[in-house]
Design a protein around this motif. Structure first.
Motif, PDB file in Angstrom:
ATOM      1  N   THR A  95       0.802  -1.225   0.000  1.00 30.95           N
ATOM      2  CA  THR A  95       0.000   0.000   0.000  1.00 30.95           C
ATOM      3  C   THR A  95       0.839   1.280   0.000  1.00 30.95           C
ATOM      4  OG1 THR A  95      -0.171  -0.134   2.419  1.00 30.95           O
ATOM      5  CG2 THR A  95      -1.947  -1.124   1.123  1.00 30.95           C
ATOM      6  N   HIS A  96       2.155   1.133  -0.097  1.00 32.27           N
ATOM      7  CA  HIS A  96       3.015   2.314  -0.163  1.00 32.27           C
ATOM      8  C   HIS A  96       3.876   2.364  -1.428  1.00 32.27           C
ATOM      9  CE1 HIS A  96       1.931   2.738   4.060  1.00 32.27           C
ATOM     10  NE2 HIS A  96       2.507   3.924   4.068  1.00 32.27           N
ATOM     11  N   LEU A  97       4.122   1.194  -2.042  1.00 34.18           N
ATOM     12  CA  LEU A  97       5.050   1.167  -3.178  1.00 34.18           C
ATOM     13  C   LEU A  97       4.441   0.641  -4.472  1.00 34.18           C
ATOM     14  CD1 LEU A  97       8.327  -0.172  -1.488  1.00 34.18           C
ATOM     15  CD2 LEU A  97       7.598   2.210  -1.826  1.00 34.18           C
ATOM     16  N   SER A  98       3.270  -0.005  -4.417  1.00 34.12           N
ATOM     17  CA  SER A  98       2.787  -0.631  -5.649  1.00 34.12           C
ATOM     18  C   SER A  98       1.274  -0.624  -5.692  1.00 34.12           C
ATOM     19  CB  SER A  98       3.332  -2.058  -5.763  1.00 34.12           C
ATOM     20  OG  SER A  98       2.756  -2.899  -4.778  1.00 34.12           O
TER      21      SER A  98
ATOM     22  N   LEU B 141       6.266  -0.974  14.445  1.00 30.14           N
ATOM     23  CA  LEU B 141       5.986  -1.008  13.015  1.00 30.14           C
ATOM     24  C   LEU B 141       5.451   0.343  12.546  1.00 30.14           C
ATOM     25  CD1 LEU B 141       4.257  -4.504  12.771  1.00 30.14           C
ATOM     26  CD2 LEU B 141       6.539  -3.896  11.930  1.00 30.14           C
ATOM     27  N   PRO B 142       5.704   0.702  11.292  1.00 31.37           N
ATOM     28  CA  PRO B 142       5.205   1.983  10.777  1.00 31.37           C
ATOM     29  C   PRO B 142       3.693   1.950  10.558  1.00 31.37           C
ATOM     30  CG  PRO B 142       6.251   0.736   9.020  1.00 31.37           C
ATOM     31  CD  PRO B 142       6.515  -0.022  10.290  1.00 31.37           C
ATOM     32  N   SER B 143       3.083   3.094  10.581  1.00 30.50           N
ATOM     33  CA  SER B 143       1.649   3.212  10.367  1.00 30.50           C
ATOM     34  C   SER B 143       1.295   2.854   8.923  1.00 30.50           C
ATOM     35  CB  SER B 143       1.184   4.636  10.669  1.00 30.50           C
ATOM     36  OG  SER B 143      -0.162   4.821  10.265  1.00 30.50           O
TER      37      SER B 143
ATOM     38  N   GLU C 243       8.606   9.739   5.219  1.00 32.48           N
ATOM     39  CA  GLU C 243       7.737   8.684   5.737  1.00 32.48           C
ATOM     40  C   GLU C 243       8.114   7.319   5.159  1.00 32.48           C
ATOM     41  OE1 GLU C 243       2.956   7.830   5.712  1.00 32.48           O
ATOM     42  OE2 GLU C 243       3.640   9.892   6.068  1.00 32.48           O
ATOM     43  N   LEU C 244       8.428   7.281   3.865  1.00 34.90           N
ATOM     44  CA  LEU C 244       8.839   6.028   3.245  1.00 34.90           C
ATOM     45  C   LEU C 244      10.188   5.562   3.777  1.00 34.90           C
ATOM     46  CD1 LEU C 244       7.813   6.617  -0.498  1.00 34.90           C
ATOM     47  CD2 LEU C 244       6.628   5.236   1.216  1.00 34.90           C
ATOM     48  N   GLN C 245      11.116   6.497   3.921  1.00 37.99           N
ATOM     49  CA  GLN C 245      12.447   6.136   4.427  1.00 37.99           C
ATOM     50  C   GLN C 245      12.349   5.555   5.831  1.00 37.99           C
ATOM     51  OE1 GLN C 245      14.396   8.139   6.982  1.00 37.99           O
ATOM     52  NE2 GLN C 245      15.732   6.345   6.972  1.00 37.99           N
TER      53      GLN C 245
ATOM     54  N   GLY D  42       9.059  16.721 -12.615  1.00 34.84           N
ATOM     55  CA  GLY D  42       9.486  17.323 -11.358  1.00 34.84           C
ATOM     56  C   GLY D  42      10.693  16.604 -10.806  1.00 34.84           C
ATOM     57  N   PRO D  43      11.381  17.205  -9.842  1.00 34.95           N
ATOM     58  CA  PRO D  43      12.538  16.539  -9.205  1.00 34.95           C
ATOM     59  C   PRO D  43      12.125  15.188  -8.619  1.00 34.95           C
ATOM     60  CG  PRO D  43      12.402  18.845  -8.532  1.00 34.95           C
ATOM     61  CD  PRO D  43      11.121  18.536  -9.273  1.00 34.95           C
ATOM     62  N   CYS D  44      13.048  14.236  -8.688  1.00 32.36           N
ATOM     63  CA  CYS D  44      12.794  12.916  -8.111  1.00 32.36           C
ATOM     64  C   CYS D  44      13.536  12.819  -6.790  1.00 32.36           C
ATOM     65  CB  CYS D  44      13.238  11.813  -9.079  1.00 32.36           C
ATOM     66  SG  CYS D  44      12.230  11.709 -10.571  1.00 32.36           S
ATOM     67  N   LEU D  45      12.789  12.806  -5.700  1.00 31.98           N
ATOM     68  CA  LEU D  45      13.362  12.763  -4.362  1.00 31.98           C
ATOM     69  C   LEU D  45      13.664  11.311  -4.008  1.00 31.98           C
ATOM     70  CD1 LEU D  45      10.783  15.181  -2.673  1.00 31.98           C
ATOM     71  CD2 LEU D  45      12.941  15.777  -3.803  1.00 31.98           C
ATOM     72  N   GLU D  46      14.930  10.934  -3.995  1.00 32.89           N
ATOM     73  CA  GLU D  46      15.266   9.534  -3.744  1.00 32.89           C
ATOM     74  C   GLU D  46      15.112   9.209  -2.260  1.00 32.89           C
ATOM     75  OE1 GLU D  46      18.678   6.167  -4.634  1.00 32.89           O
ATOM     76  OE2 GLU D  46      18.944   8.209  -5.402  1.00 32.89           O
ATOM     77  N   VAL D  47      14.481   8.073  -2.010  1.00 33.56           N
ATOM     78  CA  VAL D  47      14.320   7.576  -0.643  1.00 33.56           C
ATOM     79  C   VAL D  47      15.593   6.828  -0.288  1.00 33.56           C
ATOM     80  CG1 VAL D  47      12.942   6.136   0.895  1.00 33.56           C
ATOM     81  CG2 VAL D  47      11.838   7.398  -0.972  1.00 33.56           C
ATOM     82  N   MET D  48      16.356   7.357   0.646  1.00 34.24           N
ATOM     83  CA  MET D  48      17.658   6.801   0.972  1.00 34.24           C
ATOM     84  C   MET D  48      17.771   6.548   2.490  1.00 34.24           C
ATOM     85  SD  MET D  48      19.963   9.290  -1.493  1.00 34.24           S
ATOM     86  CE  MET D  48      21.432   8.297  -1.383  1.00 34.24           C
ATOM     87  N   GLY D  49      18.842   5.860   2.873  1.00 34.72           N
ATOM     88  CA  GLY D  49      19.103   5.664   4.276  1.00 34.72           C
ATOM     89  C   GLY D  49      18.224   4.643   4.964  1.00 34.72           C
ATOM     90  N   TRP D  50      17.700   3.680   4.195  1.00 30.00           N
ATOM     91  CA  TRP D  50      16.850   2.671   4.819  1.00 30.00           C
ATOM     92  C   TRP D  50      17.510   1.300   4.831  1.00 30.00           C
ATOM     93  CZ3 TRP D  50      15.211  -1.028   1.174  1.00 30.00           C
ATOM     94  CH2 TRP D  50      15.295  -0.674  -0.165  1.00 30.00           C
TER      95      TRP D  50
END
Length: 406
Positions: free
Chosen positions: A159-162, A189-191, A205-207, A398-406
């Protein structure tokens, strides 16, 4: 029996066929279980690694069962099915029969497999904005909290990535949890609910969610690049939030769909390379467009018109002007790029892109172009064309904000 009741909403139309894929759409627990299995496998692959397949199968079976281990300890139930009338492909895309054009050509391009053909009717979808109840629970007599935790983690990823159903990797079937009615199996666990109100907040939130999920199932493993299958690991999985808000899901998907169509259309050197091969020459170099998934049907209208002018019958001319690209051992390969639409807490919509850097085909397998006459073969491409497409999104949407550090 511990249960987690949820309210889920379709953010984009959901193509989910039953016994008749072209009939009325059917939302079934089995389809959701299948999607949850995929995301659990990807999550576990980043913890166990992509080489120890036996350990991976055992860990997956411990949550969703198998023919060897028996029934799953986790039960998935779908309740209060959507009651809205289904929506056909033509209505979703604004098809105008008189002008033979689409009001939303980008959506038509992304959902093209749902269109009607000479042999099959168009597909219908459960419309966006439909709600239903979903429940995750442990089977009666089972006390396996770890299995419920992993099922919850898989649902978070879904429900967050696909999305769910046909064309889900092209933006269809994006689902979102709007309310959790019970307690989560672990407060760490995350919400499941989206709380972000801006693309930047969604990036964070995704990271944070990915980091917490990976810690909850055991950390990180070493993974080869490219991986053997779709693995949720920072080395072989890239995730971006496009920094642009849209007023509707239609605007979001039509925008990226038109951009993808323009990016791929008649792209050199693929266009001339395949066109020459359809006319009987060998493929001279790899077809980069295969990176977006297989099979690909190439139809060259210029060749078709040429053959008609030469007096050839229409069916024969169409066959001679067509080539189908697939793997030499596998005719299908799902796209490694997921396009998802997420509704922010402020009511706006954003695009989330997820790229799995996995092997396009199995080791040693080649691309095969089926055409009139004997097929021709060539090596599979890398994923560099998808990297180029991400750059295209950056320049034109638009700019693509990469989700990093996970």
């Amino acid at each position: 029996m511990q249960a987690i009741p949820l309210t889920v909403e379709t953010v984009t139309p959901l193509f989910l066929g039953g016994a008749d894929p072209r009939g009325e759409p059917e939302l079934r627990a089995a389809s959701i279980r299948g999607a949850l299995r995929f995301w659990l496998r990807a999550l576990l692959g980043g913890v166990i690694g992509d080489s120890n397949l036996d350990a991976l199968r055992q860990a997956e079976a411990a949550v969703f069962g198998s023919t060897d281990t028996g029934a799953s300890p986790v039960v998935v139930r779908v309740l209060n099915l959507p009651k809205h009338s289904s929506v056909p492909f033509s209505a979703l895309t604004g098809w105008n029969p008189s002008s033979k054009s689409y009001a939303q050509p980008g959506i038509a391009y992304l959902f093209f497999a749902a269109r009607g053909t000479q042999n099959e009717p168009e597909r219908k979808a459960i419309p966006a904005g439909s709600s239903f109840e979903l429940e995750l629970s442990l089977r009666a007599g089972v006390q396996d909290q770890d299995a419920l935790l992993k099922a919850y983690a898989a649902l978070w990823l879904l429900t967050h990535l696909s999305g769910l159903g046909a064309r889900s990797r092209r933006g269809a079937g994006s689902l979102q949890v709007t309310q959790v009615h019970g307690n989560v199996p672990n407060p760490a666990l995350p919400s499941l609910e989206i709380r972000a109100s801006t693309p930047e907040q969604l990036q964070t939130e995704l990271q944070e969610g990915l980091s917490r999920l990976r810690k909850s199932v055991g950390g990180s493993a070493s993974v080869d690049c490219p991986s053997r299958f779709d693995v949720l690991h920072p080395r072989v999985c890239k995730i971006w939030v496009v920094d642009k808000e849209f007023s509707s899901w239609e605007e979001a998907l039509d925008t990226i769909g038109q951009r993808m169509q323009q990016f791929r259309n008649r792209r050199a050197p693929d266009y001339q390379n395949v066109k020459n091969a359809v006319q009987g020459q060998p493929l001279m170099q790899s077809v980069k467009r295969a990176a977006f998934g297989l099979p690909i049907v190439f139809f060259f209208s210029s060749l078709y018109k040429q053959y008609i002018q030469q007096g050839m019958k229409k069916d024969q001319a169409r066959t001679k002007a067509t080539g189908t690209l697939e793997g030499s051992e596998h005719d299908r390969r799902a796209s490694p790029l997921f396009i998802r639409v997420t509704r922010l807490a402020n009511g706006k919509y954003v695009l989330v892109l997820t790229l799995f850097q996995a092997q396009l085909l199995e080791a040693g397998e080649k691309l095969k172009l089926k055409r009139q006459g004997p097929p021709t073969y060539v090596n599979a491409p890398d994923l560099s064309l998808i990297d180029d497409f991400i750059q295209e999104v950056r320049r034109n949407i638009g700019p693509c904000l990469e989700v990093m550090g996970w």
